[in-house]
Write a protein that holds these residues in place. Structure first.
Motif, mmCIF file in Angstrom:
data_model
loop_
_atom_site.group_PDB
_atom_site.id
_atom_site.type_symbol
_atom_site.label_atom_id
_atom_site.label_comp_id
_atom_site.label_asym_id
_atom_site.label_seq_id
_atom_site.Cartn_x
_atom_site.Cartn_y
_atom_site.Cartn_z
ATOM 1 N N ASP A 102 0.813 -1.205 0.062
ATOM 2 C CA ASP A 102 -0.010 0.271 -0.069
ATOM 3 C C ASP A 102 0.919 1.293 0.057
ATOM 4 O O ASP A 102 1.108 2.026 1.085
ATOM 5 C CB ASP A 102 -0.996 -0.085 1.462
ATOM 6 C CG ASP A 102 -1.842 1.085 1.165
ATOM 7 O OD1 ASP A 102 -2.247 1.493 0.137
ATOM 8 O OD2 ASP A 102 -2.483 1.328 2.356
ATOM 9 N N GLN A 111 -9.147 8.038 2.641
ATOM 10 C CA GLN A 111 -10.319 7.506 2.933
ATOM 11 C C GLN A 111 -11.439 8.488 2.660
ATOM 12 O O GLN A 111 -12.653 8.079 2.170
ATOM 13 C CB GLN A 111 -10.525 6.928 4.563
ATOM 14 C CG GLN A 111 -9.590 5.872 4.843
ATOM 15 C CD GLN A 111 -9.432 5.628 6.308
ATOM 16 O OE1 GLN A 111 -10.527 5.835 6.907
ATOM 17 N NE2 GLN A 111 -8.379 5.274 6.770
ATOM 18 N N LYS A 121 -5.122 2.309 2.533
ATOM 19 C CA LYS A 121 -6.038 1.754 3.562
ATOM 20 C C LYS A 121 -5.862 2.447 4.896
ATOM 21 O O LYS A 121 -7.022 2.639 5.703
ATOM 22 C CB LYS A 121 -5.404 0.507 3.846
ATOM 23 C CG LYS A 121 -5.481 -0.505 2.775
ATOM 24 C CD LYS A 121 -4.917 -1.925 3.066
ATOM 25 C CE LYS A 121 -4.969 -2.662 1.681
ATOM 26 N NZ LYS A 121 -4.266 -4.138 1.983
ATOM 27 N N THR A 122 -4.902 3.525 5.155
ATOM 28 C CA THR A 122 -4.771 3.953 6.412
ATOM 29 C C THR A 122 -4.955 5.504 6.595
ATOM 30 O O THR A 122 -5.230 6.087 7.753
ATOM 31 C CB THR A 122 -3.594 3.491 6.989
ATOM 32 O OG1 THR A 122 -2.435 3.845 6.063
ATOM 33 C CG2 THR A 122 -3.295 2.055 7.170
ATOM 34 N N ARG A 123 -4.677 6.285 5.607
ATOM 35 C CA ARG A 123 -4.588 7.551 5.591
ATOM 36 C C ARG A 123 -6.054 8.230 5.408
ATOM 37 O O ARG A 123 -6.984 7.822 4.527
ATOM 38 C CB ARG A 123 -3.746 8.217 4.494
ATOM 39 C CG ARG A 123 -2.582 8.249 4.533
ATOM 40 C CD ARG A 123 -1.720 8.703 3.545
ATOM 41 N NE ARG A 123 -1.864 10.228 3.476
ATOM 42 C CZ ARG A 123 -1.836 10.898 2.146
ATOM 43 N NH1 ARG A 123 -1.338 10.390 0.938
ATOM 44 N NH2 ARG A 123 -1.633 12.357 2.141
ATOM 45 N N TRP A 124 -6.351 9.133 6.433
ATOM 46 C CA TRP A 124 -7.786 9.719 6.378
ATOM 47 C C TRP A 124 -7.916 10.486 5.164
ATOM 48 O O TRP A 124 -9.208 10.442 4.687
ATOM 49 C CB TRP A 124 -7.977 10.642 7.615
ATOM 50 C CG TRP A 124 -9.208 11.298 7.585
ATOM 51 C CD1 TRP A 124 -9.342 12.914 7.620
ATOM 52 C CD2 TRP A 124 -10.579 10.880 7.506
ATOM 53 N NE1 TRP A 124 -10.530 13.070 7.473
ATOM 54 C CE2 TRP A 124 -11.379 11.924 7.544
ATOM 55 C CE3 TRP A 124 -11.251 9.695 7.572
ATOM 56 C CZ2 TRP A 124 -12.568 11.860 7.339
ATOM 57 C CZ3 TRP A 124 -12.501 9.391 7.574
ATOM 58 C CH2 TRP A 124 -13.354 10.761 7.462
ATOM 59 N N ALA A 137 -0.539 4.635 1.025
ATOM 60 C CA ALA A 137 -1.336 4.374 2.297
ATOM 61 C C ALA A 137 -3.068 4.400 2.106
ATOM 62 O O ALA A 137 -3.546 5.346 2.888
ATOM 63 C CB ALA A 137 -0.827 5.473 3.296
#
Length: 204
Positions: free
Chosen positions: A17, A28, A22-25, A20
């Motif tokens: 990834d 998202q 999957k993890t960074r606001w 990022a």
């Protein structure tokens, strides 16, 4: 393409990834905005080139009867296939734009964080591919980072200016923030899902 396939292969060799997703606001939230900008609840067939590891692909596939993803990076294709394996009607291809383009027609084509990796000439060729494969009621969504990227011929603002100039479609959505711009163009003036009461001018 201004950055070569080995560049992306190296990114995915270092991480499943690399951006990022999957993890960074930030990522998202941008996905949520992208999905919210789509005028229809469901699509017949969606194409997402440069699908990377399939995070946005998953959300698009959940709103489509058939989904086609593509990436030039072998590992990204493998990751996207794994991410979407539980869903029906999925095809994730390895290919490079503008040369490689899946057959058939699409009522939604998503160009997300992709076009600044192309030269202006390559983007023009992609736009012609988009128009040739878009259904009569189809839509094109584009979302790009606005800041310069080292090694890229264009930034997001230049990309969207070229899209606006060369897509003979109606712009239905434009959302711009400090870091990115999101736009959607449609081939039809009534692209949103509207029930019969709304079409007749009755309040919901």
């Amino acid at each position: 393409m201004t950055l070569s396939a080995p560049y992306f292969e190296q990114l995915f060799a270092e991480s499943d990834d690399p951006w990022a997703f999957k993890t960074r606001w930030y990522e998202q939230r941008k996905r949520d905005l992208t999905l919210a900008a789509l005028p229809r609840q469901r699509y017949r067939r969606v194409f997402e080139p440069a699908c990377a590891n399939g995070e946005l692909s998953l959300r698009l596939a959940q709103r489509s009867d058939a989904f086609v993803g593509m990436d030039l990076c072998t590992k990204a294709v493998t990751l996207a296939r794994e991410r979407l394996a539980h869903l029906p009607g999925i095809d994730v291809l390895e290919g490079r734009l503008p040369k490689d383009w899946p057959q058939g027609r699409f009522d939604l084509i998503v160009l997300s964080e992709l076009a600044y990796y192309l030269t202006p000439g390559e983007l023009a060729a992609v736009i012609q591919r988009v128009l040739a494969s878009l259904t009569a009621d189809g839509a094109v969504l584009a979302c790009h980072w606005l800041h310069p990227i080292e090694g890229c011929a264009m930034d997001g603002r230049q990309v969207h200016a070229q899209l606006a100039a060369q897509l003979p479609l109606q712009r239905l959505v434009r959302h711009e923030e400090a870091d990115f711009v999101l736009e959607l163009w449609t081939a039809t003036p009534h692209a949103f899902d509207l029930d019969e009461r709304t079409l007749q001018g009755t309040a919901p």
